[in-house]
Motif scaffolding. Structure first.
Motif, PDB file in Angstrom:
ATOM      1  N   ALA A   1       0.810  -1.299  -0.066  1.00 32.54           N
ATOM      2  CA  ALA A   1       0.062  -0.081  -0.167  1.00 32.54           C
ATOM      3  C   ALA A   1       0.807   1.240   0.016  1.00 32.54           C
ATOM      4  O   ALA A   1       0.470   2.450  -0.648  1.00 32.54           O
ATOM      5  CB  ALA A   1      -1.044   0.034   1.084  1.00 32.54           C
ATOM      6  N   LEU A   2       1.860   1.215   0.924  1.00 31.39           N
ATOM      7  CA  LEU A   2       2.755   2.411   0.924  1.00 31.39           C
ATOM      8  C   LEU A   2       3.656   2.594  -0.485  1.00 31.39           C
ATOM      9  O   LEU A   2       3.863   3.710  -1.057  1.00 31.39           O
ATOM     10  CB  LEU A   2       3.646   2.271   2.098  1.00 31.39           C
ATOM     11  CG  LEU A   2       3.143   2.636   3.440  1.00 31.39           C
ATOM     12  CD1 LEU A   2       4.269   2.207   4.538  1.00 31.39           C
ATOM     13  CD2 LEU A   2       2.705   3.685   3.611  1.00 31.39           C
ATOM     14  N   ARG A   3       3.917   1.537  -1.034  1.00 27.27           N
ATOM     15  CA  ARG A   3       4.683   1.640  -2.673  1.00 27.27           C
ATOM     16  C   ARG A   3       3.654   2.167  -3.628  1.00 27.27           C
ATOM     17  O   ARG A   3       3.995   2.959  -4.347  1.00 27.27           O
ATOM     18  CB  ARG A   3       4.921   0.012  -3.012  1.00 27.27           C
ATOM     19  CG  ARG A   3       6.505  -0.285  -2.097  1.00 27.27           C
ATOM     20  CD  ARG A   3       6.852  -1.524  -2.610  1.00 27.27           C
ATOM     21  NE  ARG A   3       7.839  -2.227  -1.928  1.00 27.27           N
ATOM     22  CZ  ARG A   3       8.103  -3.449  -1.548  1.00 27.27           C
ATOM     23  NH1 ARG A   3       7.296  -4.418  -2.101  1.00 27.27           N
ATOM     24  NH2 ARG A   3       9.235  -3.870  -0.634  1.00 27.27           N
ATOM     25  N   ASP A   4       2.239   1.878  -3.281  1.00 27.09           N
ATOM     26  CA  ASP A   4       1.488   2.022  -4.129  1.00 27.09           C
ATOM     27  C   ASP A   4       1.178   3.746  -4.346  1.00 27.09           C
ATOM     28  O   ASP A   4       0.914   4.504  -5.132  1.00 27.09           O
ATOM     29  CB  ASP A   4      -0.060   1.501  -4.164  1.00 27.09           C
ATOM     30  CG  ASP A   4      -0.061   0.160  -4.509  1.00 27.09           C
ATOM     31  OD1 ASP A   4       0.857  -0.346  -5.397  1.00 27.09           O
ATOM     32  OD2 ASP A   4      -0.948  -0.479  -4.012  1.00 27.09           O
ATOM     33  N   LYS A   5       1.487   4.224  -3.051  1.00 23.02           N
ATOM     34  CA  LYS A   5       1.397   5.772  -2.790  1.00 23.02           C
ATOM     35  C   LYS A   5       2.802   6.519  -3.196  1.00 23.02           C
ATOM     36  O   LYS A   5       3.194   7.447  -2.872  1.00 23.02           O
ATOM     37  CB  LYS A   5       1.124   5.958  -1.473  1.00 23.02           C
ATOM     38  CG  LYS A   5      -0.135   5.594  -0.991  1.00 23.02           C
ATOM     39  CD  LYS A   5      -0.581   6.132   0.493  1.00 23.02           C
ATOM     40  CE  LYS A   5      -2.008   5.791   0.769  1.00 23.02           C
ATOM     41  NZ  LYS A   5      -3.044   6.244  -0.175  1.00 23.02           N
ATOM     42  N   GLY A   6       3.828   5.476  -3.558  1.00 27.11           N
ATOM     43  CA  GLY A   6       5.293   6.214  -4.130  1.00 27.11           C
ATOM     44  C   GLY A   6       6.397   6.103  -2.968  1.00 27.11           C
ATOM     45  O   GLY A   6       7.315   6.623  -3.382  1.00 27.11           O
ATOM     46  N   TRP A   7       6.116   5.281  -1.923  1.00 24.60           N
ATOM     47  CA  TRP A   7       7.058   5.146  -0.895  1.00 24.60           C
ATOM     48  C   TRP A   7       8.119   4.181  -1.322  1.00 24.60           C
ATOM     49  O   TRP A   7       7.662   3.106  -2.013  1.00 24.60           O
ATOM     50  CB  TRP A   7       6.554   5.020   0.281  1.00 24.60           C
ATOM     51  CG  TRP A   7       5.741   6.178   1.101  1.00 24.60           C
ATOM     52  CD1 TRP A   7       4.901   6.876   0.759  1.00 24.60           C
ATOM     53  CD2 TRP A   7       5.959   6.662   2.330  1.00 24.60           C
ATOM     54  NE1 TRP A   7       4.276   7.535   1.544  1.00 24.60           N
ATOM     55  CE2 TRP A   7       4.988   7.662   2.484  1.00 24.60           C
ATOM     56  CE3 TRP A   7       7.022   6.192   3.286  1.00 24.60           C
ATOM     57  CZ2 TRP A   7       5.145   8.476   3.762  1.00 24.60           C
ATOM     58  CZ3 TRP A   7       6.756   6.995   4.546  1.00 24.60           C
ATOM     59  CH2 TRP A   7       6.002   8.103   4.617  1.00 24.60           C
TER      60      TRP A   7
END
Length: 186
Positions: free
Chosen positions: A177-183
């Protein structure tokens, strides 16, 4: 540090606790605080419990369970044997024993707002090739974080764990989920 915080109007509304590594240091700090209380009667109320305030405590690593304060002053009573020395023993008392990592975790999670570390050594002086104690490794990484901030966490994670080694499905879901937000997540 305890007396300074208790007499500073900007800080004296925070409850305090002192955690030491051993009973000898605990007794020394208690003796020094007893002397300060005799010489500075205005700090005495901070050592008495009220409905609104938890008193200052001084406890060693093995007896601090369950106690929580706004600020924990953590005194690391070990260090080099010679002034200015760059090496030291890897014997950290209770941390070297089985379960030492649990004691260490309890000690550093007693603060709700801030942990203040007092140490005569830095993370570089802990030589993990000379000990197999998990708690000593945790102490080293905790000191690295205290010295360098969040970047130390990222470097440790990248060095030891790589990417996508999750302990649970929950961790994996959060990471994605964080990767999906660019993290960037490790």
């Amino acid at each position: 540090e305890v007396v300074r915080r208790l007499t500073d109007p900007k800080l004296n509304d925070q409850s305090l606790g002192v955690v030491t590594f051993n009973t000898d240091q605990q007794r020394t700090i208690e003796d020094l605080l007893d002397e300060a209380r005799r010489n500075r009667p205005e700090i005495e109320p901070y050592f008495q419990a009220t409905d609104d305030y938890d008193p200052v405590f001084v406890k060693n690593l093995e007896s601090v369970q369950g106690d929580e304060r706004d600020v924990i002053i953590f005194s690391l009573s070990y260090g080099p044997t010679e002034p200015g020395g760059r090496t030291m023993s890897m014997n950290f008392g209770p941390l070297n024993k089985s379960g030492g990592e649990r004691r260490f975790n309890v000690a550093i999670t007693r603060a709700t707002t801030e942990v203040v570390l007092f140490s005569s050594f830095d993370s570089h002086m802990i030589d993990l090739s000379r000990t197999s104690a998990t708690a000593v490794e945790h102490l080293k990484h905790y000191l690295e974080f205290a010295e360098r901030g969040p970047i130390a966490l990222a470097q440790q994670s990248a060095a030891n764990y790589g990417v996508d080694q999750f302990d649970s499905d929950f961790e994996q879901a959060v990471a994605w989920a964080l990767r999906d937000k660019g993290w960037k997540v490790q």
